[in-house]
Design a protein around this motif. Sequence first.
Motif, PDB file in Angstrom:
ATOM      1  N   VAL A 165      26.291  27.199 -54.271  1.00 27.76           N
ATOM      2  CA  VAL A 165      24.726  27.092 -53.690  1.00 27.76           C
ATOM      3  C   VAL A 165      24.887  26.486 -52.468  1.00 27.76           C
ATOM      4  CG1 VAL A 165      22.757  26.031 -54.348  1.00 27.76           C
ATOM      5  CG2 VAL A 165      24.068  26.909 -56.220  1.00 27.76           C
ATOM      6  N   ALA A 166      24.355  26.987 -51.453  1.00 25.28           N
ATOM      7  CA  ALA A 166      24.510  26.708 -50.135  1.00 25.28           C
ATOM      8  C   ALA A 166      23.181  25.677 -49.984  1.00 25.28           C
ATOM      9  CB  ALA A 166      24.126  27.896 -48.934  1.00 25.28           C
ATOM     10  N   ASP A 167      23.276  24.472 -49.299  1.00 26.88           N
ATOM     11  CA  ASP A 167      22.582  23.326 -49.185  1.00 26.88           C
ATOM     12  C   ASP A 167      21.073  24.033 -48.445  1.00 26.88           C
ATOM     13  OD1 ASP A 167      23.637  21.381 -50.591  1.00 26.88           O
ATOM     14  OD2 ASP A 167      24.904  21.033 -49.153  1.00 26.88           O
ATOM     15  N   ILE A 168      21.418  24.651 -47.140  1.00 25.81           N
ATOM     16  CA  ILE A 168      20.449  25.270 -46.481  1.00 25.81           C
ATOM     17  C   ILE A 168      20.734  26.262 -45.667  1.00 25.81           C
ATOM     18  CG2 ILE A 168      18.930  24.611 -44.300  1.00 25.81           C
ATOM     19  CD1 ILE A 168      17.846  22.887 -46.429  1.00 25.81           C
ATOM     20  N   ALA A 169      20.079  27.557 -45.895  1.00 21.17           N
ATOM     21  CA  ALA A 169      20.400  28.707 -45.107  1.00 21.17           C
ATOM     22  C   ALA A 169      19.131  28.914 -44.055  1.00 21.17           C
ATOM     23  CB  ALA A 169      20.243  29.821 -46.046  1.00 21.17           C
ATOM     24  N   LEU A 170      19.515  29.145 -42.890  1.00 21.85           N
ATOM     25  CA  LEU A 170      18.641  29.363 -41.782  1.00 21.85           C
ATOM     26  C   LEU A 170      18.770  30.834 -41.426  1.00 21.85           C
ATOM     27  CD1 LEU A 170      17.722  26.989 -39.028  1.00 21.85           C
ATOM     28  CD2 LEU A 170      18.585  29.468 -38.267  1.00 21.85           C
ATOM     29  N   ILE A 171      17.449  31.508 -41.111  1.00 21.27           N
ATOM     30  CA  ILE A 171      17.776  33.012 -40.761  1.00 21.27           C
ATOM     31  C   ILE A 171      16.608  33.173 -39.640  1.00 21.27           C
ATOM     32  CG2 ILE A 171      17.444  35.382 -41.542  1.00 21.27           C
ATOM     33  CD1 ILE A 171      18.047  33.016 -44.333  1.00 21.27           C
ATOM     34  N   ASN A 172      17.132  33.391 -38.405  1.00 25.86           N
ATOM     35  CA  ASN A 172      16.202  34.268 -37.641  1.00 25.86           C
ATOM     36  C   ASN A 172      17.049  35.175 -36.754  1.00 25.86           C
ATOM     37  OD1 ASN A 172      17.731  32.556 -36.017  1.00 25.86           O
ATOM     38  ND2 ASN A 172      16.366  31.576 -34.736  1.00 25.86           N
ATOM     39  N   GLY A 173      16.958  35.139 -35.420  1.00 19.72           N
ATOM     40  CA  GLY A 173      17.874  36.094 -34.849  1.00 19.72           C
ATOM     41  C   GLY A 173      19.481  35.945 -35.135  1.00 19.72           C
ATOM     42  N   SER A 174      19.792  34.762 -35.453  1.00 20.69           N
ATOM     43  CA  SER A 174      21.121  34.509 -35.960  1.00 20.69           C
ATOM     44  C   SER A 174      20.977  33.921 -37.461  1.00 20.69           C
ATOM     45  CB  SER A 174      21.801  33.228 -35.054  1.00 20.69           C
ATOM     46  OG  SER A 174      20.913  31.966 -35.481  1.00 20.69           O
ATOM     47  N   ASN A 175      22.139  33.659 -38.045  1.00 21.59           N
ATOM     48  CA  ASN A 175      22.173  33.197 -39.576  1.00 21.59           C
ATOM     49  C   ASN A 175      22.936  32.274 -39.562  1.00 21.59           C
ATOM     50  OD1 ASN A 175      24.434  35.009 -40.839  1.00 21.59           O
ATOM     51  ND2 ASN A 175      23.928  36.161 -39.333  1.00 21.59           N
ATOM     52  N   LYS A 176      22.707  31.020 -40.145  1.00 16.88           N
ATOM     53  CA  LYS A 176      23.666  29.972 -40.434  1.00 16.88           C
ATOM     54  C   LYS A 176      23.559  29.284 -41.823  1.00 16.88           C
ATOM     55  CE  LYS A 176      23.119  28.736 -35.631  1.00 16.88           C
ATOM     56  NZ  LYS A 176      22.198  29.687 -35.150  1.00 16.88           N
ATOM     57  N   ILE A 177      24.597  28.883 -42.175  1.00 16.71           N
ATOM     58  CA  ILE A 177      24.674  27.937 -43.659  1.00 16.71           C
ATOM     59  C   ILE A 177      25.013  26.520 -43.160  1.00 16.71           C
ATOM     60  CG2 ILE A 177      25.902  27.501 -45.774  1.00 16.71           C
ATOM     61  CD1 ILE A 177      23.860  29.611 -46.088  1.00 16.71           C
ATOM     62  N   PHE A 178      24.328  25.732 -43.671  1.00 16.06           N
ATOM     63  CA  PHE A 178      24.719  24.118 -43.558  1.00 16.06           C
ATOM     64  C   PHE A 178      24.930  23.615 -45.054  1.00 16.06           C
ATOM     65  CE2 PHE A 178      21.417  25.464 -40.423  1.00 16.06           C
ATOM     66  CZ  PHE A 178      21.949  24.980 -39.434  1.00 16.06           C
ATOM     67  N   GLU A 179      26.114  23.367 -44.918  1.00 14.15           N
ATOM     68  CA  GLU A 179      26.910  22.657 -46.334  1.00 14.15           C
ATOM     69  C   GLU A 179      26.820  21.119 -45.797  1.00 14.15           C
ATOM     70  OE1 GLU A 179      28.256  21.832 -50.007  1.00 14.15           O
ATOM     71  OE2 GLU A 179      27.437  23.508 -49.199  1.00 14.15           O
ATOM     72  N   ILE A 180      25.900  20.472 -46.698  1.00 20.55           N
ATOM     73  CA  ILE A 180      25.980  18.991 -46.307  1.00 20.55           C
ATOM     74  C   ILE A 180      27.122  18.227 -47.319  1.00 20.55           C
ATOM     75  CG2 ILE A 180      24.457  16.931 -47.053  1.00 20.55           C
ATOM     76  CD1 ILE A 180      22.180  18.698 -46.387  1.00 20.55           C
ATOM     77  N   LYS A 181      27.924  17.290 -46.751  1.00 25.37           N
ATOM     78  CA  LYS A 181      28.770  16.523 -47.347  1.00 25.37           C
ATOM     79  C   LYS A 181      28.613  14.945 -47.152  1.00 25.37           C
ATOM     80  CE  LYS A 181      31.194  19.823 -49.236  1.00 25.37           C
ATOM     81  NZ  LYS A 181      31.177  19.876 -51.001  1.00 25.37           N
ATOM     82  N   THR A 182      27.852  14.513 -47.820  1.00 21.44           N
ATOM     83  CA  THR A 182      27.385  12.943 -47.787  1.00 21.44           C
ATOM     84  C   THR A 182      28.474  12.195 -48.262  1.00 21.44           C
ATOM     85  OG1 THR A 182      26.561  12.351 -49.950  1.00 21.44           O
ATOM     86  CG2 THR A 182      24.914  13.630 -48.391  1.00 21.44           C
ATOM     87  N   GLU A 183      28.424  10.676 -48.006  1.00 18.94           N
ATOM     88  CA  GLU A 183      29.529   9.965 -48.213  1.00 18.94           C
ATOM     89  C   GLU A 183      29.725   9.859 -49.891  1.00 18.94           C
ATOM     90  OE1 GLU A 183      27.498   7.196 -45.105  1.00 18.94           O
ATOM     91  OE2 GLU A 183      26.958   9.254 -45.645  1.00 18.94           O
ATOM     92  N   LEU A 184      28.635  10.266 -50.502  1.00 21.56           N
ATOM     93  CA  LEU A 184      28.754  10.331 -51.935  1.00 21.56           C
ATOM     94  C   LEU A 184      29.418  11.583 -52.453  1.00 21.56           C
ATOM     95  CD1 LEU A 184      24.999   9.433 -52.404  1.00 21.56           C
ATOM     96  CD2 LEU A 184      26.813   7.709 -52.189  1.00 21.56           C
ATOM     97  N   ASP A 185      29.729  12.516 -51.722  1.00 16.58           N
ATOM     98  CA  ASP A 185      30.516  13.853 -51.940  1.00 16.58           C
ATOM     99  C   ASP A 185      31.985  13.998 -51.961  1.00 16.58           C
ATOM    100  OD1 ASP A 185      27.813  15.099 -52.679  1.00 16.58           O
ATOM    101  OD2 ASP A 185      27.680  15.656 -50.380  1.00 16.58           O
TER     102      ASP A 185
END
Length: 295
Positions: A108-128
């Motif tokens: 499960v991707a934390d955030i996906a962003l789609i426009n002209g490009s496409n990006k996934i943001f995987e968050i790794k906090t100090e709790l992970d």
Amino acid sequence: MPKTAMSLQINSRSLARLVSNAGFRKMMTAAGARNYGKQLRQTVEKGGAVLPEKCSLQHLLDVSYDHLQKDYRHEYVYKTKLLSDFILKNYTFCDTIILNEFRLGKSVADIALINGSNKIFEIKTELDNADRLQSQLNDYYKVFSQVYIVTHHSLAAKYRAIVNHKVGIIEFTEDNYLQTIREATPDVGGLDNLTMMKALRKNEFLKIVTNINGALPETTPVKLYKTCLELIATIDPVSVQRHFLDTLKARITPAHQLLHTHAQALPEYLKFYCYLDYFSEKQYLALPSRLSCLV
């Protein structure tokens, strides 16, 4: 001298549950805002905060968010920062969609962003931890071309060392903003047609099949899904990804675009919630009275 939130013994885990999407929903009515404010006040006062006899809900939220930014950076804080420091500064919601907790394969991707490009943001906090990171990245590259790890500055070197050089790194700095320290390199070598199709809603999947094939395959309703997957499996993955991304962009609504109009006037910590909850103009106009509620 009154104690500040930074020197308190606040129950950060309890506070994090309140400063979240689920917590903010409690304040969307006048009565709910008062009750929510009482919960916040009780939590910070138990930690030793000295507050005025009456203070606004916004003051309580400011104190709470300030404490969490410095002492308990849970996932919501990172998502708030991503929206404010990265997305709103670089993109417009007339042609950009962001997806929260987007399932891709077994991850499960934390955030996906789609426009002209496409990006996934995987968050790794100090709790992970990084236990599943490699399998997560493998799943993400089956669908998206650019992947970023978003982490605390104290962990940036660790993640930079254990992931492929094509993975971008964004760090949460000591000054509480996000800074890109390595750009993601686009990579389409791992794209997988079936993973892309299974990430979509049924109507979106069938629309793509129709667009590619000219019509849905002639088969029985029971066999339609399997037949469609077999057809999609024969198509060039880069072509399938273009259809996939266009389909996701079609999820953009007028409510998403409204955030750009109102973002400047919103406290940072409310922007992500407003986007995900499809706020209407009426709800944005009601927010100042909710935030000024005295507790």
